[in-house]
Design an enzyme around this catalytic site. Structure first.
Site, mmCIF file in Angstrom:
data_model
loop_
_atom_site.group_PDB
_atom_site.id
_atom_site.type_symbol
_atom_site.label_atom_id
_atom_site.label_comp_id
_atom_site.label_asym_id
_atom_site.label_seq_id
_atom_site.Cartn_x
_atom_site.Cartn_y
_atom_site.Cartn_z
ATOM 1 N N ASP A 1 16.082 7.157 1.645
ATOM 2 C CA ASP A 1 16.272 5.425 0.946
ATOM 3 C C ASP A 1 17.489 5.844 0.055
ATOM 4 O O ASP A 1 17.608 6.472 -0.544
ATOM 5 C CB ASP A 1 14.949 6.480 -0.030
ATOM 6 C CG ASP A 1 13.475 5.480 -0.375
ATOM 7 O OD1 ASP A 1 13.949 4.267 -0.504
ATOM 8 O OD2 ASP A 1 13.174 5.799 -1.442
ATOM 9 N N ARG B 1 0.869 -1.188 0.278
ATOM 10 C CA ARG B 1 0.250 0.103 -0.329
ATOM 11 C C ARG B 1 1.075 1.128 -0.031
ATOM 12 O O ARG B 1 2.146 1.123 0.213
ATOM 13 C CB ARG B 1 -0.644 0.382 1.003
ATOM 14 C CG ARG B 1 -1.935 -1.254 0.925
ATOM 15 C CD ARG B 1 -2.811 -0.956 2.339
ATOM 16 N NE ARG B 1 -3.941 -1.918 2.787
ATOM 17 C CZ ARG B 1 -5.002 -2.039 2.339
ATOM 18 N NH1 ARG B 1 -5.204 -1.231 1.041
ATOM 19 N NH2 ARG B 1 -5.084 -3.358 2.610
ATOM 20 N N LYS C 1 12.974 8.990 -7.224
ATOM 21 C CA LYS C 1 14.038 8.605 -6.875
ATOM 22 C C LYS C 1 15.339 8.972 -7.371
ATOM 23 O O LYS C 1 16.636 9.291 -6.743
ATOM 24 C CB LYS C 1 13.707 7.867 -6.474
ATOM 25 C CG LYS C 1 12.857 7.260 -5.773
ATOM 26 C CD LYS C 1 12.486 6.757 -5.281
ATOM 27 C CE LYS C 1 11.221 6.360 -3.993
ATOM 28 N NZ LYS C 1 10.888 4.741 -3.314
ATOM 29 N N SER D 1 15.607 -3.974 0.717
ATOM 30 C CA SER D 1 14.056 -3.391 0.946
ATOM 31 C C SER D 1 13.783 -5.469 -0.243
ATOM 32 O O SER D 1 12.728 -6.021 0.187
ATOM 33 C CB SER D 1 13.493 -2.385 1.483
ATOM 34 O OG SER D 1 12.387 -2.747 0.665
ATOM 35 N N THR E 1 3.918 7.160 1.970
ATOM 36 C CA THR E 1 4.113 8.505 1.729
ATOM 37 C C THR E 1 3.832 8.559 0.361
ATOM 38 O O THR E 1 3.598 9.789 -0.654
ATOM 39 C CB THR E 1 5.819 8.291 1.411
ATOM 40 O OG1 THR E 1 6.764 8.100 0.592
ATOM 41 C CG2 THR E 1 6.449 8.378 3.007
#
Lengths: 505, 505
Positions: free
Chosen positions: A261, A200, A293, A269, A203
């Site tokens: 990040d 889900r 990113k 991850s 941010t």
């Protein structure tokens, strides 16, 4: 000394919090202020909790201990039952965190013990932050491997029949980039196994799980997931009940508010989950753009190599696609608005967003190349055939029905405002981060109909007063937050129309 | 939309916590879970708070906002008043923290903006931890200077008449090392200005402020402090109301639970306070020992040089004394037991601990050398004269009376247990850290009479069953914690008596 349990109806999220009365009979809680950590035992189980002190004895009496929601649940107790308490010893693995902070390199065993304690809720948020920041400073490739394997090891492991299990993952950051919901039905229609779990939004204004939930149930158990995949070759579910990387779930909860990040954390991850999920082939979408990113080609190459290094160690075939991350993909930003884009592409609607269709075909094509029967370079053509023929749409409908079709109609948020150009010009750039933020302020993803409908793309000519995008919202507070914020910074940069494109930059 | 304020009687320490009902009318609180940060405005003021969600609407109703103690106090509101809320923007200075995390060096302005936001309670504990860990990784000497000056700048600044204002500071870690309470009266008796502020214990069993509080009031305001110093030349107060380094107070609250005690943080913490306090001459006690904060001579030299570097930039004369930190100093460990030691030394009692007396004379001698009228090397003799003559005791009594003598008798904790040697031997070492921990488990510093009475020192011969120290406690729980823990690890290492001392090592 025993304390009676009082349930405190506060959700303190990750962190276990216990509350003692300021005149607690068992010990003077101020004595624990510096540590703020308490061990709570109930015979069978024990947890470590942070301590708050209560001055109102109707809330927590001197012979009681208040437990907030997560602590109450994790200890598995009944209100009115009793527990004993003691000052908590720091988890021993914190010594390794401190070593890492001052520049040492950790070995496999040390990293495993840290991850084990984190998954056991024995670290406070501060302690998790300390670990993450220390890792963000530097992490050797060996440490990265140990971390990824340790994270995979503490989760559930899935196994599938057949030698090829494919997956597709985007590192995120591009609003509206909902390709997964098009790739999965194409690949499943072809016959490859693609048991896709998604997150889900944390941010962002919508995760794949939030968007899929507009169409179907997504909170499936492991067994339910297996039966959907057996029936449809694929699924599109939320990973929350499948528990592939509980360590990652906890780490992300601290990384995100800190906006930490790093490349290494991202790889650990993603790859820990893929290993636990039993994937053999993985296509990664790595968008590059000034507000994505990953900002440039050099950074993209370093990240790609890191994925390849870890995937090789895990014996997963990985194919990293560097894609255009200069602006949002599709038109909708927010669960319902994005779901509408996805279904338009699958239905081959004339008005379907062309960029979303094209990118999904590229990715699906690369995933299909995992099939030995596909001729090298033939993935894209096969994907297009499955989409154009309606096979992908039929596959999507099978998956929706197998997971449980959502009842009722999905309607975009009724409060709308158009955000308009303040001058004539050509759209020079769109800030993905700002667009995501505005959609979020509008109420997405929890207000499923909230978000943004993008009306202009980079390179488009606009006139003063012409709408750039439309804000959709369901509640007044959120609507006002978003409209006010868009009034301050709307995320669009316009170049003067009188200049040539080259000169405008 | 306005929310009514509900005061939540929970002390959440440093961190502002706000509580919204799960069906809050103003916005859906789950939307904030990922950020957990909320801006609360009341017209005049605003604070940033972390968010908890409440499922019991009798605790917080849908049109209310719950504010825990610190948030309520800092916003300066009335229960029943109203506030508005908005999602909190991250403080801009967090960008600099992120830069530091990934290895950049910060400039003066960036460090100032971080300290400013921390003092404004705009950082969560996690964010403070991130900053501290990033600094612990590396900090250039320039960054250390900027940090120290920035921390000094946000506090109150004191000025004193006369060109010489002396101070004395120990970096801590040695139980019972209560020399300050002997040095200050000696120096004040000589006539130098020594406006001493001390801390309360955070992780130790007693701070100087806790021990002095056994004898006198210590929570003086700035004005009260000034009048005591005018009357007595010196004072021995708690620094809490004088607010010399509010940044340090907050940083320490996160450093300590993380056990993050880096050289640089220690220097910034101590020197920022000395600058704000207006000190011109400073003697630092730097104990070195296997269980002290500083373990060896190399480390001590590096720390000494760091103090000298920063002190020079601040134009403070600093004299760093490397002292023996192999074992506790004096006999008592804990506020009342230590106060008894101090008064015995000042009164020249026959049974007074010789080590505490000698070390205090050494330190006082070095402080007195700041007086141009003292002949080089003559400080020690003068200190001894002032102590032996009773002038120091008279000076201490003046200070106690000026601050406000504590009423009633101070009695050691009535529950006692002797911890005994389990074999014949010679005390080879005493673990300072363990001794402090046991005294703390016994209830010190909050139970002022709790703690340890040390009965043996390194080099002493002991027989099996002979007491090493006595635990004092006032409450049964704490007493049991301490006795049980001492039963596991008592902190003493014995060498076989049959071996020569050299061979035993």
């Amino acid at each position: 000394m025993m304390l009676r349990i009082r349930r405190i109806p506060l959700d303190t999220l990750r962190e276990n919090v216990a509350v003692l009365a300021s005149n607690c009979v068992a010990l003077r809680p101020e004595a624990f202020q510096a540590f703020k950590r308490l061990e709570v035992h109930n015979g069978a189980r024990s947890i470590i909790a942070s301590l708050d002190i209560c001055h109102d004895h109707s809330m927590v009496a001197p012979d009681e201990i208040g437990l907030t929601e997560p602590a109450f649940r994790r200890l598995g107790v009944q209100e009115g039952g009793t527990v004993t308490i003691a000052p908590a010893r720091s988890p021993q693995s914190l010594e390794h965190v401190r070593a890492k902070i001052v520049g040492e390199t950790l070995d496999k065993h040390q990293i495993e013990s840290i991850i084990h304690d984190i998954v056991g809720y024995r670290y406070s948020d501060m302690e998790i932050a300390a670990f993450l920041v220390a890792c963000a400073g530097f992490l050797t490739t060996d440490e990265l491997l140990h971390l990824t394997f340790a994270m995979a090891d503490v989760g559930n492991h899935m196994t599938w029949n057949g030698p090829v299990v494919v997956d597709k993952h985007c590192i995120g950051g591009i609003p509206g980039n909902r390709t997964t919901m098009i790739v999965v039905p194409i690949v499943a229609a072809h016959g490859l196994t693609i048991p896709k779990t998604s997150s889900r939004a944390i941010t962002s204004p919508a995760g794949t799980a939030d968007t899929m939930e507009v169409l179907a149930r997504v909170d499936l158990s492991m067994d339910e997931m297996r039966s959907v995949v057996e029936e449809c070759n694929g699924c599109l579910i939320w990973g929350g009940h499948v528990n592939l990387s509980p360590a990652d779930d906890i780490l992300i909860g601290v990384e995100r508010p800190l906006n930490l990040d790093t490349r290494e954390q991202m790889v650990a991850s993603i790859m820990s989950k893929k290993k636990a999920a039993g994937s053999t082939h993985l296509v990664i979408d790595l968008p590059v753009g000034p507000s994505a990113k990953v900002r440039d080609a050099t950074e993209a190459m370093r990240l790609r190599k890191l994925f390849e290094f870890v995937a090789d160690a895990m014996k997963i075939h990985v194919d990293v696609l560097v894609t255009d991350g200069a602006q949002p993909i599709g038109r909708g930003v927010g669960p319902i608005l994005e779901a509408q884009d996805v279904m338009a592409v699958l239905a081959n609607d004339q008005g379907a967003p062309a960029d979303l269709r094209e990118k999904s075909l590229q990715l699906a094509g690369r995933v299909l190349e995992a099939d030995p029967a596909i001729r090298g370079g033939g993935g894209y053509g096969r994907a297009r055939q499955l989409l154009d023929s309606g096979a992908a749409l039929a596959s999507m409908n099978r998956i929706i029905d197998a997971q449980g079709r959502a009842p009722g109609a999905a309607v975009a948020g009724p409060l709308t405002a158009d955000i308009c150009a303040d001058a004539d010009g050509i759209v020079a750039s769109i800030d993905c981060f700002r667009i995501a933020q505005l959609a979020r302020l509008a109420g997405a993803p929890l207000d499923r109909g909230a978000g943004l409908m993008m009306l202009k793309r980079v390179g488009d000519r606009v006139e003063a007063g012409e709408p750039l995008y439309r804000i959709h919202s369901a509640g007044e507070s959120h609507f006002n937050f978003a409209v006010d914020a868009a009034g301050e910074v709307n995320g669009f940069a316009l170049a003067s129309p009188s200049l040539q494109r080259g000169a405008a930059q």
